[in-house]
Design a protein around this motif. Structure first.
Motif, PDB file in Angstrom:
ATOM      1  N   TRP A   1      -3.042  -6.960   1.464  1.00  0.00           N
ATOM      2  CA  TRP A   1      -3.315  -6.280   2.725  1.00  0.00           C
ATOM      3  C   TRP A   1      -4.800  -5.999   2.919  1.00  0.00           C
ATOM      4  O   TRP A   1      -5.279  -6.009   4.044  1.00  0.00           O
ATOM      5  CB  TRP A   1      -2.511  -4.983   2.803  1.00  0.00           C
ATOM      6  N   ARG A   2      -5.507  -5.759   1.802  1.00  0.00           N
ATOM      7  CA  ARG A   2      -6.937  -5.482   1.920  1.00  0.00           C
ATOM      8  C   ARG A   2      -7.681  -6.693   2.498  1.00  0.00           C
ATOM      9  O   ARG A   2      -8.514  -6.562   3.400  1.00  0.00           O
ATOM     10  CB  ARG A   2      -7.531  -5.126   0.553  1.00  0.00           C
ATOM     11  N   THR A   3      -7.377  -7.854   1.947  1.00  0.00           N
ATOM     12  CA  THR A   3      -8.032  -9.069   2.423  1.00  0.00           C
ATOM     13  C   THR A   3      -7.720  -9.319   3.894  1.00  0.00           C
ATOM     14  O   THR A   3      -8.575  -9.795   4.651  1.00  0.00           O
ATOM     15  CB  THR A   3      -7.605 -10.274   1.578  1.00  0.00           C
TER      16      THR A   3
ATOM     17  N   HIS B   1      -6.835   4.816   0.394  1.00  0.00           N
ATOM     18  CA  HIS B   1      -5.378   4.873   0.492  1.00  0.00           C
ATOM     19  C   HIS B   1      -4.938   6.135   1.214  1.00  0.00           C
ATOM     20  O   HIS B   1      -3.748   6.458   1.242  1.00  0.00           O
ATOM     21  CB  HIS B   1      -4.735   4.829  -0.898  1.00  0.00           C
TER      22      HIS B   1
ATOM     23  N   TRP C   1      -7.269  -7.090   6.234  1.00  0.00           N
ATOM     24  CA  TRP C   1      -8.144  -6.240   7.041  1.00  0.00           C
ATOM     25  C   TRP C   1      -9.574  -6.768   7.046  1.00  0.00           C
ATOM     26  O   TRP C   1     -10.231  -6.791   8.095  1.00  0.00           O
ATOM     27  CB  TRP C   1      -8.120  -4.797   6.530  1.00  0.00           C
ATOM     28  N   TRP C   2     -10.084  -7.170   5.884  1.00  0.00           N
ATOM     29  CA  TRP C   2     -11.449  -7.694   5.828  1.00  0.00           C
ATOM     30  C   TRP C   2     -11.584  -8.971   6.659  1.00  0.00           C
ATOM     31  O   TRP C   2     -12.582  -9.174   7.349  1.00  0.00           O
ATOM     32  CB  TRP C   2     -11.856  -7.959   4.379  1.00  0.00           C
TER      33      TRP C   2
ATOM     34  N   TRP D   1      -7.075   6.703   7.323  1.00  0.00           N
ATOM     35  CA  TRP D   1      -6.590   5.577   8.124  1.00  0.00           C
ATOM     36  C   TRP D   1      -6.377   6.001   9.578  1.00  0.00           C
ATOM     37  O   TRP D   1      -6.699   5.271  10.511  1.00  0.00           O
ATOM     38  CB  TRP D   1      -5.285   5.042   7.559  1.00  0.00           C
TER      39      TRP D   1
ATOM     40  N   PRO E   1      -9.499  -1.031   4.112  1.00  0.00           N
ATOM     41  CA  PRO E   1      -9.120  -1.213   2.708  1.00  0.00           C
ATOM     42  C   PRO E   1      -9.859  -0.291   1.732  1.00  0.00           C
ATOM     43  O   PRO E   1      -9.552  -0.295   0.532  1.00  0.00           O
ATOM     44  CB  PRO E   1      -9.509  -2.673   2.421  1.00  0.00           C
TER      45      PRO E   1
ATOM     46  N   ALA F   1       0.817  -1.220   0.000  1.00  0.00           N
ATOM     47  CA  ALA F   1       0.000   0.000   0.000  1.00  0.00           C
ATOM     48  C   ALA F   1       0.847   1.266   0.000  1.00  0.00           C
ATOM     49  O   ALA F   1       0.298   2.371   0.019  1.00  0.00           O
ATOM     50  CB  ALA F   1      -0.938   0.005   1.211  1.00  0.00           C
TER      51      ALA F   1
END
Length: 409
Positions: free
Chosen positions: A161-163, A95, A165-166, A100, A92, A39
């Motif tokens: 990284w998105r996955t 950006h 967090w989810w 954040w 996610p 990211a």
């Protein structure tokens, strides 16, 4: 009417603490390296996000202190759990470092409120049960760390990284369901105050306050950057695997330190735990290799919850006014300071940051050593027997319950 098993309460409180602290607060540690590489998050920005979370935690902790009704509210617990899961799922979606930071600050506030409600619930409903039960409930923090770390370890090789967090949001949701029916402290309850005798304990409490504040500074640097530091000199799985070990070592630690506290003076145990933690934090910066990383993880995980338990119980033993509030505030401020202090060092990697953190924890150990000098180990305590009646005891304050300092406040 059948009295529910205390283990049901332990399980629900552990689930709340696992969601609020183990996942909501500490999942950032194993995800941080992924955000660096995928990211574009800089090391300095990563430290700032950590600080935002700790500021939020301080806000939530102060809210619980200034508005005691929050500690006894099921609505606050449930609302905080929902908000926490929502902030994890929203990471996610952007950006923007500023967004954040807001999400992590909100998550920190929710984590603190979950903690104060769960802690108050444990103290009220398990007051007459053996101390190790509360210790196992607080081990939920370690369980949350281990579960979220394992989740990121599995996902890092197949997703991004998105996955991560989810998936952490989904885990927090499952834990929320398990904690949903946790009974907060009874709003009508009143805690029996301790002895009103004025003991001259300022010098010992000052040493304890300094030690615990410094611990907040040192431990949070490792708690935030340990995975990233290990990952710099080891295969990618080692950092996440080490974080899983941190959680697994933390699960039984509070219960074990509580048992030791019945056999050895807490001041001795606090000093020992701080020394062990300092070694654990410094190891990855001084010695490379997988084995060193894993030993470091075990030493850190086995001490950070125990130090909190011992410090708060010692504050109760001293019967210093508002000891928990003061110690918690100092610890929270230390956590805010830690990432800010080491941020300039991160340009050169994480080794210098870990060494500085270890030195700070050593300084905390020095303060704990001063605390031991002439410490009043046996102080008269007033314990409730029946409504309207009290009896005196010369046992160590809080010896029966490792979390007694909260009730003494």
């Amino acid at each position: 009417m059948t009295t529910p098993s205390p283990w049901t309460h332990v399980t629900q409180a552990a689930a709340a603490l696992a969601a609020g602290m183990g996942v909501g607060r500490f999942v950032y540690t194993p995800i941080l390296p992924l955000m660096h590489t995928q990211a574009g998050l800089s090391a300095g920005a990563g430290a700032n996000l950590a600080t935002a979370n700790y500021v939020g935690y301080l806000v939530g902790a102060l809210a619980g202190i200034l508005a005691p009704a929050l500690v006894r509210s099921r609505a606050v617990l449930r609302g905080s759990l929902i908000v926490l899961a929502g902030t994890l799922a929203a990471m996610p979606a952007t950006h923007s470092t500023a967004v954040w930071a807001v999400l992590r600050l909100t998550a920190g506030t929710a984590s603190a409120l979950i903690f104060v409600v769960a802690a108050g619930s444990l103290l009220h409903h398990l007051r007459e049960h053996p101390p190790h039960l509360s210790g196992w409930a607080f081990g939920g923090v370690g369980a949350g760390i281990a579960l979220s770390g394992l989740l990121v370890l599995v996902l890092r090789s197949v997703s991004d990284w998105r996955t991560a967090w989810w998936a952490s949001a989904a885990l927090a949701t499952v834990l929320t369901a398990a904690a949903w029916n946790l009974r907060p402290e009874d709003p009508a309850s009143t805690l029996m105050p301790g002895s009103t005798a004025k003991a001259r304990t300022h010098r010992w409490f000052s040493a304890l306050f300094i030690a615990y504040t410094l611990e907040g500074v040192g431990y949070i640097v490792a708690g935030t950057f340990l995975v990233a530091a290990i990952g710099q000199g080891s295969p990618g799985w080692v950092g996440s695997g080490a974080w899983v070990l941190v959680g697994l070592a933390a699960v039984p630690s509070a219960a074990l330190w509580a048992r030791l506290g019945r056999r050895r003076p807490r001041t001795d145990l606090l000093l020992a735990a701080l020394l062990v933690q300092a070694v654990g934090i410094a190891l990855p910066a001084l010695v490379g290799g997988v084995a060193t990383a894993l030993v470091s993880a075990v030493l850190f995980g086995a001490t950070f919850l125990g130090i909190s338990t011992l410090a708060l119980a010692t504050g109760a033993q001293l019967r210093f006014p508002r000891s928990v509030a003061l110690l918690t505030a100092g610890y929270s401020v230390g956590q805010i300071i830690g990432p800010l202090v080491v941020a300039p060092l991160l340009r050169h990697g994480y080794q210098q940051a870990l060494l500085l953190a270890a030195l700070v924890v050593l300084a905390a150990a020095v303060a704990a050593g001063v605390l031991r000098i002439g410490f009043p180990h046996h102080m008269v305590v007033v314990r409730p027997t029946a409504p309207g009646r009290r009896r005196e005891s010369t046992e160590d304050a809080g010896a029966r319950d490792p979390l007694a300092p909260h009730s003494a406040d």
